[in-house]
Design a protein around this motif. Structure first.
Motif, PDB file in Angstrom:
ATOM      1  N   SER A  52       0.777  -1.237   0.000  1.00 22.07           N
ATOM      2  CA  SER A  52       0.000   0.000   0.000  1.00 22.07           C
ATOM      3  C   SER A  52       0.812   1.294   0.000  1.00 22.07           C
ATOM      4  CB  SER A  52      -0.962  -0.011   1.185  1.00 22.07           C
ATOM      5  OG  SER A  52      -1.872   1.046   1.127  1.00 22.07           O
ATOM      6  N   HIS A  53       1.806   1.438   0.882  1.00 22.88           N
ATOM      7  CA  HIS A  53       2.567   2.696   0.852  1.00 22.88           C
ATOM      8  C   HIS A  53       3.974   2.520   1.387  1.00 22.88           C
ATOM      9  CE1 HIS A  53       0.872   3.361   5.079  1.00 22.88           C
ATOM     10  NE2 HIS A  53       2.116   3.723   5.269  1.00 22.88           N
ATOM     11  N   VAL A  54       4.749   3.574   1.170  1.00 25.37           N
ATOM     12  CA  VAL A  54       6.117   3.592   1.714  1.00 25.37           C
ATOM     13  C   VAL A  54       6.322   4.881   2.497  1.00 25.37           C
ATOM     14  CG1 VAL A  54       7.326   2.152   0.030  1.00 25.37           C
ATOM     15  CG2 VAL A  54       7.013   4.587  -0.444  1.00 25.37           C
ATOM     16  N   LEU A  87       0.507  -1.690  13.121  1.00 27.94           N
ATOM     17  CA  LEU A  87       1.585  -2.325  13.879  1.00 27.94           C
ATOM     18  C   LEU A  87       2.860  -2.182  13.055  1.00 27.94           C
ATOM     19  CD1 LEU A  87       2.258  -4.141  16.368  1.00 27.94           C
ATOM     20  CD2 LEU A  87       1.879  -6.114  14.881  1.00 27.94           C
ATOM     21  N   TYR A  88       3.909  -1.619  13.667  1.00 26.81           N
ATOM     22  CA  TYR A  88       5.201  -1.453  12.987  1.00 26.81           C
ATOM     23  C   TYR A  88       6.221  -2.364  13.650  1.00 26.81           C
ATOM     24  CZ  TYR A  88       3.596   3.192  11.250  1.00 26.81           C
ATOM     25  OH  TYR A  88       2.917   4.233  10.664  1.00 26.81           O
ATOM     26  N   PHE A  89       7.084  -2.957  12.857  1.00 24.62           N
ATOM     27  CA  PHE A  89       8.112  -3.829  13.420  1.00 24.62           C
ATOM     28  C   PHE A  89       9.380  -3.739  12.594  1.00 24.62           C
ATOM     29  CE2 PHE A  89       7.016  -7.178  10.315  1.00 24.62           C
ATOM     30  CZ  PHE A  89       5.711  -6.808   9.994  1.00 24.62           C
ATOM     31  N   TYR A 102       8.721  -2.398   8.870  1.00 22.43           N
ATOM     32  CA  TYR A 102       7.532  -2.856   8.130  1.00 22.43           C
ATOM     33  C   TYR A 102       6.296  -2.476   8.937  1.00 22.43           C
ATOM     34  CZ  TYR A 102      10.781  -5.192   5.072  1.00 22.43           C
ATOM     35  OH  TYR A 102      11.793  -5.418   4.165  1.00 22.43           O
ATOM     36  N   GLU A 103       5.242  -2.180   8.227  1.00 21.09           N
ATOM     37  CA  GLU A 103       3.987  -1.773   8.876  1.00 21.09           C
ATOM     38  C   GLU A 103       2.841  -2.598   8.290  1.00 21.09           C
ATOM     39  OE1 GLU A 103       2.635   2.180   7.797  1.00 21.09           O
ATOM     40  OE2 GLU A 103       1.046   2.192   9.313  1.00 21.09           O
ATOM     41  N   TYR A 104       2.027  -3.175   9.185  1.00 21.64           N
ATOM     42  CA  TYR A 104       0.725  -3.691   8.767  1.00 21.64           C
ATOM     43  C   TYR A 104      -0.284  -2.637   9.169  1.00 21.64           C
ATOM     44  CZ  TYR A 104       2.607  -8.559   9.113  1.00 21.64           C
ATOM     45  OH  TYR A 104       3.309  -9.720   8.997  1.00 21.64           O
ATOM     46  N   VAL A 109       7.813   0.199   4.971  1.00 18.58           N
ATOM     47  CA  VAL A 109       7.076  -0.427   3.871  1.00 18.58           C
ATOM     48  C   VAL A 109       5.771  -0.942   4.457  1.00 18.58           C
ATOM     49  CG1 VAL A 109       7.097  -2.352   2.224  1.00 18.58           C
ATOM     50  CG2 VAL A 109       9.223  -1.112   2.702  1.00 18.58           C
ATOM     51  N   ASN A 110       4.653  -0.518   3.863  1.00 19.49           N
ATOM     52  CA  ASN A 110       3.340  -0.843   4.438  1.00 19.49           C
ATOM     53  C   ASN A 110       2.581  -1.869   3.599  1.00 19.49           C
ATOM     54  OD1 ASN A 110       0.251  -0.301   4.156  1.00 19.49           O
ATOM     55  ND2 ASN A 110       0.745   0.437   6.197  1.00 19.49           N
ATOM     56  N   PHE A 111       2.007  -2.843   4.295  1.00 12.97           N
ATOM     57  CA  PHE A 111       1.040  -3.765   3.679  1.00 12.97           C
ATOM     58  C   PHE A 111      -0.284  -3.633   4.423  1.00 12.97           C
ATOM     59  CE2 PHE A 111       5.002  -5.553   2.262  1.00 12.97           C
ATOM     60  CZ  PHE A 111       4.717  -6.019   0.990  1.00 12.97           C
ATOM     61  N   HIS A 155      -5.563   7.247   1.218  1.00 16.80           N
ATOM     62  CA  HIS A 155      -5.182   8.448   1.980  1.00 16.80           C
ATOM     63  C   HIS A 155      -3.740   8.870   1.726  1.00 16.80           C
ATOM     64  CE1 HIS A 155      -3.553  10.526   5.579  1.00 16.80           C
ATOM     65  NE2 HIS A 155      -4.726  11.133   5.604  1.00 16.80           N
ATOM     66  N   HIS A 156      -2.828   7.911   1.727  1.00 14.22           N
ATOM     67  CA  HIS A 156      -1.450   8.237   1.317  1.00 14.22           C
ATOM     68  C   HIS A 156      -0.780   7.018   0.725  1.00 14.22           C
ATOM     69  CE1 HIS A 156      -1.135   6.817   5.458  1.00 14.22           C
ATOM     70  NE2 HIS A 156       0.120   6.490   5.224  1.00 14.22           N
ATOM     71  N   ASN A 157       0.046   7.289  -0.265  1.00 13.65           N
ATOM     72  CA  ASN A 157       0.852   6.236  -0.896  1.00 13.65           C
ATOM     73  C   ASN A 157       2.309   6.429  -0.524  1.00 13.65           C
ATOM     74  OD1 ASN A 157      -1.244   7.521  -2.954  1.00 13.65           O
ATOM     75  ND2 ASN A 157      -1.419   5.297  -3.048  1.00 13.65           N
TER      76      ASN A 157
END
Ligand SMILES: CC(C)c1ccc(C(=O)O)c(O)c1O
Ligand SMILES: [Fe+2]
Length: 300
Positions: free
Chosen positions: A140-142, A235-237, A245-247, A196-198, A180-182
């Motif tokens: 989804s976004h970075v 959640l970021y890890f 990484y972010e879910y 990096v978001n999923f 909302h944001h990419n």
């Protein structure tokens, strides 16, 4: 008129050890390994050919890839960059092959983040089949590091056709479509990919992962929480090679109808702007000045 970006397509991340990164992406993050050799590995969390390409060696750099709608749109984008004095390079046939795309041009933002525009990227006819069921729906976004928030934001708005959805302090959350944001531009001292978001299906996936990550000794750096900006639960890890990484789930869409009245909001650089539940980030770039002058990363 800047480029007309359609969607985020991929990230390329140079890594210290390809095996470590692939193991993390499959066993922890929940991506599907599509292809790999000694130098690179392609992984995905949706119906695209790949979302992440890990390349052996940190020195191979970090890149984000953005899709435009056609080869003609890519030509138009190249002309527009040239007309506004932005250096643009056409990708070689080898680069196009490695990225699984038919068209490729390369530019840099003022910070030096490498931004690739692609046309006709490969889709995959087989459905995404993860190694671990993390509930991932799509890439989804970075988050990008920015040394010069106002210059990079102007580059995204004027040259890449982005629109600011919200600011947190000087950090701009920018959209190129109705998500909302990419991209989030985060003030920093260097260039590169910050996170990096999923998107995942539900809060249940976030919480299942919260326990899975803890059990596997993965450092949680923020969350579980909820962003006041996009409304997403998150959640970021920490992953290998300094990549977070972010879910997240439930990101707000700004539709064509919303666009008519939407005005970007300015949130202060305060803990409440990052999380409406009270989670405090343990991420250097997200540190918030405290009233006594110190900068606290995480409440004890
Ligand atoms: C703290 C970071 C840059 C951030 C802030 C807000 C959202 C959101 O509204 O979803 C993010 O995804 C972020 O990564
Ligand atoms: Fe994010």
């Amino acid at each position: 008129m800047g480029a007309d970006l359609h969607d985020i397509r991929y990230v390329r991340i140079g890594c210290d050890d390809l095996d470590t990164s692939v193991r993390f992406a499959t066993d922890i993050l929940g991506l599907e390994l599509m292809e790999r050799d000694g130098n690179r590995a392609y992984l995905r969390g949706d119906d695209r050919d790949h979302n992440i390409c890990y390349t052996q060696g940190r020195e191979s750099g970090q890149v984000t890839g953005w899709e435009v709608a056609s080869l003609d749109a890519l030509d138009e984008a190249a002309k527009a960059f040239e007309a506004s004095g932005v250096t643009v390079r056409a990708g070689t046939s080898e680069e196009r092959e490695l990225r699984r795309v038919r068209g490729l041009i390369v530019v840099s933002d003022p910070t030096g983040n490498i931004i690739e525009l692609v046309a006709r990227p490969d889709a995959c006819g087989r459905r995404y089949f993860p190694t671990r069921d993390a509930g991932i729906l799509n890439f989804s976004h970075v988050g990008l590091h920015t040394r010069n928030p106002s210059a990079d934001e102007a580059f995204w708005v004027r040259n890449l056709g982005g629109k600011v959805s919200d600011w947190i302090g000087d950090a701009a959350l920018i959209r190129i479509n109705d998500v909302h944001h990419n991209v989030a531009l985060f003030p920093s001292t260097r260039a590169g990919i910050q996170h990096v978001n999923f998107q995942v299906e539900s809060i249940d996936d976030i919480m299942r992962s919260f326990y899975h990550l803890q059990k596997n000794n993965v450092r949680i750096v923020f969350g579980p929480g909820r962003h006041p900006t996009s409304g997403a639960r998150f959640l970021y890890f920490q992953g290998p090679d300094d990549i977070v990484y972010e879910y997240s789930t439930g990101v707000r869409l700004i539709t064509a109808e919303d666009e008519k009245t939407y005005v970007p909001r300015q949130f202060p650089k305060a803990e409440s702007s990052f999380c409406m539940w009270g989670s405090v980030p343990d991420i250097p770039e997200f540190r918030v000045p405290q009233p006594n002058g110190s900068a606290v990363a995480r409440a004890a």
